[in-house]
Design a protein around this motif. Structure first.
Motif, short mmCIF file in Angstrom:
data_model
loop_
_atom_site.label_atom_id
_atom_site.label_comp_id
_atom_site.label_asym_id
_atom_site.label_seq_id
_atom_site.Cartn_x
_atom_site.Cartn_y
_atom_site.Cartn_z
N MET A 1 0.82 -1.20 0.00
CA MET A 1 0.00 0.00 0.00
C MET A 1 0.87 1.26 0.00
N THR A 2 1.97 1.25 0.75
CA THR A 2 2.86 2.40 0.78
C THR A 2 3.42 2.70 -0.60
N ASP A 3 3.76 1.64 -1.35
CA ASP A 3 4.29 1.86 -2.70
C ASP A 3 3.26 2.55 -3.59
N LEU A 4 2.00 2.17 -3.48
CA LEU A 4 0.96 2.81 -4.27
C LEU A 4 0.82 4.28 -3.88
N LYS A 5 0.80 4.57 -2.60
CA LYS A 5 0.70 5.96 -2.14
C LYS A 5 1.89 6.77 -2.64
N GLN A 6 3.08 6.22 -2.54
CA GLN A 6 4.26 6.93 -3.02
C GLN A 6 4.20 7.15 -4.53
N ILE A 8 1.48 7.41 -6.37
CA ILE A 8 0.46 8.44 -6.64
C ILE A 8 1.00 9.82 -6.27
N ASP A 9 1.64 9.94 -5.11
CA ASP A 9 2.21 11.23 -4.70
C ASP A 9 3.25 11.72 -5.70
N HIS A 10 4.08 10.81 -6.18
CA HIS A 10 5.08 11.16 -7.18
C HIS A 10 4.40 11.66 -8.46
N GLU A 11 3.36 10.98 -8.90
CA GLU A 11 2.65 11.38 -10.11
C GLU A 11 1.97 12.73 -9.94
N ARG A 12 1.41 12.98 -8.78
CA ARG A 12 0.77 14.27 -8.52
C ARG A 12 1.78 15.41 -8.65
N LYS A 13 2.95 15.23 -8.07
CA LYS A 13 3.99 16.26 -8.15
C LYS A 13 4.51 16.40 -9.58
N PRO A 123 -9.81 22.81 -4.49
CA PRO A 123 -9.26 21.70 -3.70
C PRO A 123 -9.07 20.42 -4.52
N ILE A 124 -9.94 20.19 -5.48
CA ILE A 124 -9.87 18.96 -6.27
C ILE A 124 -8.69 19.03 -7.24
N ILE A 125 -8.59 20.13 -7.97
CA ILE A 125 -7.45 20.29 -8.87
C ILE A 125 -6.16 20.33 -8.05
N GLY A 126 -6.23 20.99 -6.92
CA GLY A 126 -5.07 21.03 -6.04
C GLY A 126 -4.61 19.65 -5.61
N TRP A 127 -5.57 18.77 -5.34
CA TRP A 127 -5.19 17.39 -4.98
C TRP A 127 -4.43 16.75 -6.14
N SER A 128 -4.91 16.93 -7.36
CA SER A 128 -4.24 16.30 -8.50
C SER A 128 -2.84 16.85 -8.71
N TYR A 129 -2.57 18.06 -8.23
CA TYR A 129 -1.24 18.69 -8.33
C TYR A 129 -0.43 18.56 -7.03
N ALA A 130 -0.94 17.85 -6.04
CA ALA A 130 -0.29 17.78 -4.72
C ALA A 130 -0.10 19.18 -4.13
N SER A 131 -1.02 20.07 -4.41
CA SER A 131 -0.89 21.48 -4.04
C SER A 131 -1.66 21.82 -2.78
N ARG A 132 -0.93 22.24 -1.78
CA ARG A 132 -1.58 22.77 -0.57
C ARG A 132 -2.05 24.20 -0.80
N ARG A 183 9.91 20.24 -8.45
CA ARG A 183 10.95 19.94 -9.45
C ARG A 183 12.23 19.49 -8.75
N GLY A 184 12.59 20.17 -7.68
CA GLY A 184 13.77 19.78 -6.90
C GLY A 184 13.60 18.42 -6.25
N GLN A 185 12.43 18.15 -5.68
CA GLN A 185 12.17 16.85 -5.06
C GLN A 185 12.23 15.72 -6.09
N LEU A 186 11.65 15.95 -7.26
CA LEU A 186 11.66 14.92 -8.29
C LEU A 186 13.09 14.67 -8.81
N ALA A 187 13.88 15.73 -8.92
CA ALA A 187 15.27 15.57 -9.37
C ALA A 187 16.07 14.79 -8.34
N SER A 188 15.83 15.05 -7.06
CA SER A 188 16.56 14.33 -5.99
C SER A 188 16.19 12.85 -5.99
N ALA A 189 14.92 12.56 -6.27
CA ALA A 189 14.46 11.17 -6.23
C ALA A 189 14.95 10.37 -7.43
#
Length: 190
Positions: A1-6, A8-13, A123-132, A183-189
């Protein structure tokens, strides 16, 4: 389950970065709501309500035109999550019968109705973008326009549009900040 969450979070970003945070849309919204604020100095509530409803239809096409200038290619960004955005846009458009009812019978309510109704997808579009930032924008916007509506009835046609315009610009800046951070987080990963 953690892999799926990670995953999805990666795809949102990734989607947020690919779309440039979609910032051309809040910038377009700021332009249109600024025009509404200026119109509030000259138009009575019934005319303002009609103009604001018609003007809201300019936001999306203007956002498309601003994509290149603002490096926000939201229409070109592809993701399995993009269907959520479409559903959110459809959902806010389901409010138009209520907006038209108010515009025809209680046009003084149009600034509140349009300002809140056109924030429901954030809030919905924000969720798809991982945007607070998107969630905060919606919450602050509803609180601010409601407070103005109650406390300053004589300023409804000007203060509400100008506050919405300002909040749109703050949201665009916040979304740009999130894009850079992601962008920085994705480059680090990688």
């Amino acid at each position: 389950m953690t892999d799926l969450k990670q995953t999805i979070d990666h795809e949102r970003k990734r989607f947020c970065v690919a779309a440039g945070g979609g910032i051309s849309l809040p910038v377009a919204g700021a332009i249109c709501w600024t025009a509404g604020g200026i119109a509030g100095f000259f138009l009575e509530a019934p005319d303002w309500a009609f103009a604001a409803a018609a003007g809201s239809g300019v936001i999306f096409p203007l956002g498309i035109l601003l994509q290149g200038i603002l490096r926000s290619p939201f229409m070109k960004a592809k993701s399995p999550l993009s269907g959520i955005t479409t559903a959110a846009i459809i959902a806010i458009n389901l409010l138009w019968p209520i907006h038209f009812l108010l515009i025809g019978g209680f046009p003084e309510a149009a600034p509140l109705s349009l300002a809140i109704g056109m924030s429901l997808h954030w809030p919905i579009i924000g969720w798809s973008y991982a945007s607070r930032v998107s969630l905060v924008h919606a919450l602050v916007r509803v609180a601010a326009v409601t407070a103005i509506w109650i406390a300053f009835p004589d300023l409804r046609l000007t203060a509400i549009p100008f506050v919405v315009a300002g909040l749109y610009l703050l949201a665009a800046a916040g979304l740009r900040w999130e894009v850079v951070r992601f962008r920085g987080q994705l480059a680090s990963a990688a």
